[in-house]
Design a protein around this motif. Structure first.
Motif, PDB file in Angstrom:
ATOM      1  N   UNK A 203      38.445  23.559  28.524  1.00  0.00           N
ATOM      2  CA  UNK A 203      37.172  23.060  28.003  1.00  0.00           C
ATOM      3  C   UNK A 203      36.972  23.443  26.532  1.00  0.00           C
ATOM      4  N   UNK A 204      37.653  24.491  26.076  1.00  0.00           N
ATOM      5  CA  UNK A 204      37.600  24.821  24.641  1.00  0.00           C
ATOM      6  C   UNK A 204      38.405  23.805  23.826  1.00  0.00           C
ATOM      7  N   UNK A 205      39.568  23.432  24.360  1.00  0.00           N
ATOM      8  CA  UNK A 205      40.413  22.478  23.647  1.00  0.00           C
ATOM      9  C   UNK A 205      39.865  21.056  23.753  1.00  0.00           C
ATOM     10  N   UNK A 206      39.218  20.764  24.870  1.00  0.00           N
ATOM     11  CA  UNK A 206      38.662  19.425  25.083  1.00  0.00           C
ATOM     12  C   UNK A 206      37.207  19.567  25.525  1.00  0.00           C
ATOM     13  N   UNK A 207      36.289  19.810  24.583  1.00  0.00           N
ATOM     14  CA  UNK A 207      34.886  20.105  24.923  1.00  0.00           C
ATOM     15  C   UNK A 207      34.225  19.054  25.807  1.00  0.00           C
ATOM     16  N   UNK A 208      34.649  17.809  25.679  1.00  0.00           N
ATOM     17  CA  UNK A 208      34.024  16.756  26.481  1.00  0.00           C
ATOM     18  C   UNK A 208      34.325  16.906  27.968  1.00  0.00           C
ATOM     19  N   UNK A 209      35.368  17.689  28.321  1.00  0.00           N
ATOM     20  CA  UNK A 209      35.724  17.863  29.735  1.00  0.00           C
ATOM     21  C   UNK A 209      34.784  18.807  30.457  1.00  0.00           C
ATOM     22  N   UNK A 210      34.028  19.630  29.718  1.00  0.00           N
ATOM     23  CA  UNK A 210      33.139  20.597  30.369  1.00  0.00           C
ATOM     24  C   UNK A 210      31.973  20.984  29.495  1.00  0.00           C
ATOM     25  N   UNK A 211      31.036  20.079  29.254  1.00  0.00           N
ATOM     26  CA  UNK A 211      29.907  20.391  28.371  1.00  0.00           C
ATOM     27  C   UNK A 211      28.980  21.444  28.971  1.00  0.00           C
ATOM     28  N   UNK A 212      28.308  22.246  28.123  1.00  0.00           N
ATOM     29  CA  UNK A 212      27.349  23.237  28.639  1.00  0.00           C
ATOM     30  C   UNK A 212      26.090  22.560  29.168  1.00  0.00           C
ATOM     31  N   UNK A 213      25.241  23.350  29.812  1.00  0.00           N
ATOM     32  CA  UNK A 213      23.957  22.825  30.281  1.00  0.00           C
ATOM     33  C   UNK A 213      23.075  22.463  29.086  1.00  0.00           C
ATOM     34  N   UNK A 214      22.188  21.499  29.228  1.00  0.00           N
ATOM     35  CA  UNK A 214      21.240  21.194  28.152  1.00  0.00           C
ATOM     36  C   UNK A 214      20.390  22.422  27.821  1.00  0.00           C
ATOM     37  N   UNK A 215      20.131  22.636  26.533  1.00  0.00           N
ATOM     38  CA  UNK A 215      19.390  23.819  26.090  1.00  0.00           C
ATOM     39  C   UNK A 215      18.007  23.886  26.728  1.00  0.00           C
ATOM     40  N   UNK A 216      17.376  22.747  26.892  1.00  0.00           N
ATOM     41  CA  UNK A 216      16.028  22.734  27.492  1.00  0.00           C
ATOM     42  C   UNK A 216      16.041  23.288  28.907  1.00  0.00           C
ATOM     43  N   UNK A 217      17.102  23.000  29.643  1.00  0.00           N
ATOM     44  CA  UNK A 217      17.198  23.478  31.021  1.00  0.00           C
ATOM     45  C   UNK A 217      17.431  24.976  31.061  1.00  0.00           C
ATOM     46  N   UNK A 218      18.224  25.490  30.103  1.00  0.00           N
ATOM     47  CA  UNK A 218      18.503  26.927  30.059  1.00  0.00           C
ATOM     48  C   UNK A 218      17.246  27.707  29.727  1.00  0.00           C
ATOM     49  N   UNK A 219      16.425  27.180  28.823  1.00  0.00           N
ATOM     50  CA  UNK A 219      15.248  27.902  28.346  1.00  0.00           C
ATOM     51  C   UNK A 219      14.147  28.000  29.394  1.00  0.00           C
ATOM     52  N   UNK A 220      14.213  27.203  30.430  1.00  0.00           N
ATOM     53  CA  UNK A 220      13.170  27.244  31.460  1.00  0.00           C
ATOM     54  C   UNK A 220      13.329  28.409  32.416  1.00  0.00           C
ATOM     55  N   UNK A 221      14.467  29.119  32.363  1.00  0.00           N
ATOM     56  CA  UNK A 221      14.720  30.232  33.278  1.00  0.00           C
ATOM     57  C   UNK A 221      15.084  31.473  32.471  1.00  0.00           C
ATOM     58  N   UNK A 222      14.781  32.629  33.038  1.00  0.00           N
ATOM     59  CA  UNK A 222      15.096  33.897  32.371  1.00  0.00           C
ATOM     60  C   UNK A 222      16.195  34.621  33.120  1.00  0.00           C
ATOM     61  N   UNK A 223      16.790  35.619  32.447  1.00  0.00           N
ATOM     62  CA  UNK A 223      17.816  36.425  33.092  1.00  0.00           C
ATOM     63  C   UNK A 223      17.224  37.249  34.237  1.00  0.00           C
ATOM     64  N   UNK A 224      15.940  37.558  34.145  1.00  0.00           N
ATOM     65  CA  UNK A 224      15.303  38.289  35.242  1.00  0.00           C
ATOM     66  C   UNK A 224      15.269  37.418  36.500  1.00  0.00           C
TER      67      UNK A 224
END
Length: 436
Positions: A203-224
């Motif tokens: 996924x590092x060599x071919x980023x399109x094969x494994x994109x991260x989660x959308x930033x908006x979705x990540x920000x809705x949850x906390x590590x707690x």
């Protein structure tokens, strides 16, 4: 004149050839091997030998170490209904969301922990196929990464304690199950990390094969929130495996503790109802019935074959080979690989291990090490066509656009990783045996 007149060499081909032919007709393994055992007991030794078959079958039913299997299956069944695995998956999303290939990476890690909670093969693949696969496809993951991470992670149950494969191996070979559990920690971790490295690099060599989660979705949850979701699974793993490794509980006792822990989690989540308990018990009976019937039949046929002199015959064939002992191990691994393409692992274990393990000891190798090799080989078998149970488990819950061809094609790099790790363990036994 009875069947004994044909000699052990021809008898070897006939007994296993007949069993294979009956299996091809669709008769379940336990019934096929039981029938062949009865035929050869009568034909080779006479009618008085029929009691040998029944006594062998009775012996496996009364095996104390088998008690751990229904306990672990019941624990897994309860966990399926507690939502614990789904909680762990959603918690890991928060930790891995920003990584390229993060959902595939978390899928393998969650599968590792799910295996450590239950030891049941197949259930992880189905659950992750429902949880992770649709999400990865929605995010735009390459099909082979999404499918491979689900099935390779699910197959980790063959070797991550409390693996049912290792319990059966220990029971058949009279090897310490606790020692097998300790020996498999490093190889199991290496295999999991190998999957993660492949996914990360790809996924590092071919980023399109494994994109991260959308930033908006990540920000809705906390590590707690994430920690709260993964806390109960980690506590259950510690309860089961921690008590085994600390010497506080035996395998069977730890399995019972696991059932109690899963029931408590269900009660905490207010999901412990008579209906849930009944469905879990029904699933346990069905799963264990398959294992016990297959075990009884295979134990019977191997017992008769050994009385025919088959064990001594096979040992003499292998030990007379003018090759290095490691070549004999490789031949055994190749035999197990071929059997794994068309036979269930339970049948392979009970048919081959009583013959192979004495040879392993005779040529100077540790049966614990061979047990780890066996568990990795069965993981390869889980993803190798034409049987490849992982493919059919995933297909049962996969979206309509996923074909069996897509699934088998996705297996290729992960099976190559499994074979690489298996080769590494063969060449460097100390990877498994260093704790001893």
């Amino acid at each position: 004149m009875g069947l004994s007149s044909i000699g052990i060499e021809a008898g070897t081909w006939l007994i296993f050839g007949l069993a294979f032919v009956i299996l091809l007709t669709g008769v379940p393994l336990g019934f096929a091997t039981s029938a062949v055992a009865l035929i050869f007991a009568f034909g080779w030794f006479g009618p008085d030998a029929i009691t040998i078959v029944t006594s062998r079958m009775y012996g496996i039913v009364t095996e104390y170490s088998l008690i751990a299997i229904p306990m672990f299956v019941l624990m897994a069944s309860l966990l399926d209904r507690s939502g614990l695995s789904a909680d762990m998956f959603h918690g890991m999303r928060i930790f891995a969301g920003r990584l390229r290939g993060g959902v595939a990476i978390q899928t393998v890690i969650v599968a590792f922990f799910m295996a450590a909670m239950s030891g049941i093969i197949g259930g992880e693949t189905v659950l992750l196929g429902m949880l992770a696969l649709p999400q990865m496809l929605k995010l735009g993951y390459a099909k082979d990464i999404a499918i491979g991470s689900v099935c390779a992670g699910g197959a980790l149950g063959t070797m991550i304690p409390p693996s049912i494969v290792l319990i059966i191996y220990g029971m058949i070979t009279r090897t310490s199950i606790g020692d097998l559990f300790i020996a498999t920690i490093t190889p199991g971790t290496i295999l999991m990390l190998s999957y993660l490295i492949y996914i990360g690099v790809r996924c590092h060599l071919r980023p399109a094969d494994g994109p991260p989660l959308p930033e908006a979705e990540i920000e809705t949850s906390s590590h707690r929130d994430a920690l709260r979701l993964v806390l109960l699974p980690l506590m259950l793993i510690f309860l089961v495996l921690g008590t085994i490794y600390a010497g506080i509980a035996s395998i069977t006792e730890a399995a019972s503790l696991g059932v109690a822990g899963a029931a408590i989690i269900l009660a905490i989540k207010r999901r412990f109802t008579p209906e849930v308990l009944q469905k879990s018990v029904d699933q346990t009976f069905n799963t264990c019935g398959i294992i016990i019937w297959a075990g009884m039949g295979a134990i019977a046929i191997v017992g008769i074959y050994n009385l025919m002199g088959g064990g001594r015959y096979v040992t003499s064939v292998f030990t007379s080979l003018d090759v290095a002992p490691i070549i004999i191990i490789i031949i055994m691994m190749a035999s197990l690989f071929v059997l794994g393409t068309f036979m269930d692992w339970i049948g392979i274990a009970i048919l081959t291990l009583p013959i192979f393990v004495p040879i392993v000891k005779a040529i100077g190798y540790d049966p614990i090490w061979f047990g780890i090799l066996f568990s990795v080989n069965m993981q390869v078998a889980f993803m190798t066509p034409p049987l490849g149970p992982s493919a059919f488990f995933l297909k049962s819950v996969a979206p309509p656009g996923i074909s069996l061809f897509d699934i088998y094609r996705a297996f290729i790099p992960f099976v190559c990783i499994q074979i690489f790790v298996l080769s590494l363990l063969i060449l460097f036994p100390e990877i498994s045996l260093w704790p001893f």
